[in-house]
Design a protein around this motif. Structure first.
Motif: not given
Length: 155
Positions: A67-71, A98-102
C-alpha cells in the motif's frame, strides 16, 4: 541501520495520552486536506493487489508495505516531485507519513533512490486492465454516465 515502523502497527500502543491526542489532531487535519481526500478516495489495497504486490510471507518485513509503495507513486505525481524530493518530504512532512501509512519518528531516510526502486518494481508488474478494473470497481458510482474512462500510465 534504523527500523521504520508502519503507523498502523504501533500508533495505539506506543504513544502516551498527550502524544496520542496530538497525533490524532494531526491525522484529522490530514484527512481534511486535499491530500487526505485523495487518500480516502483511492482503494489502496485493491490497487496493490491489482499491481501484484503482496506482503512478504517469509524473511524480514520490508520497510514499505505494498500500500505504501502505491501511495508513494501517487504522491510523487500529485506533488510533482523527484525521488529526492519525495524522500525529503517524507523526512519532514507528517502529512506524507499519513498518506503512505508509515511513521519515521526521529529517524530519517537517506537513500534517495527508493522512488526509482519502487517505480521499477511496479512497472514490471503493471497490468493496466487489472488496475482499471480495481479503480472502476470503487468509483463506478461516480462515473456512471461516462461512456469511456481515461487512464495515464506515466509516473
Amino acid at each position: 541501520m534504523f527500523k521504520i515502523r508502519r503507523s498502523r502497527d504501533f500508533q495505539h500502543v506506543l504513544l502516551s495520552s498527550p502524544q496520542e491526542e496530538q497525533f490524532n489532531k494531526l491525522h484529522d487535519r490530514f484527512l481534511c486536506s486535499g491530500l487526505g481526500k485523495i487518500y480516502r478516495a483511492v482503494p489502496w489495497d485493491e490497487m496493490a493487489w491489482a499491481l501484484g504486490l503482496a506482503e512478504a510471507e517469509m524473511g524480514p518485513r520490508p520497510i514499505f508495505s505494498p500500500r505504501c509503495k502505491v501511495a508513494g507513486m501517487f504522491l510523487m505525481h500529485y506533488v510533482g516531485c523527484s525521488d529526492r524530493k519525495l524522500v525529503e518530504g517524507l523526512n519532514g512532512k507528517p502529512d506524507r507519513h499519513f498518506f503512505q501509512s508509515i511513521y519515521l519518528g526521529a529517524e530519517r531516510l537517506v537513500n534517495h533512490k527508493i522512488g526509482s526502486v519502487v517505480r521499477c518494481e511496479l512497472e514490471a508488474k503493471l497490468d493496466m486492465g487489472t488496475v482499471q478494473k480495481a479503480l472502476y470497481g470503487n468509483w463506478s458510482a461516480y462515473i456512471d454516465g461516462r461512456p469511456a474512462t481515461d487512464m495515464d500510465a506515466t509516473c
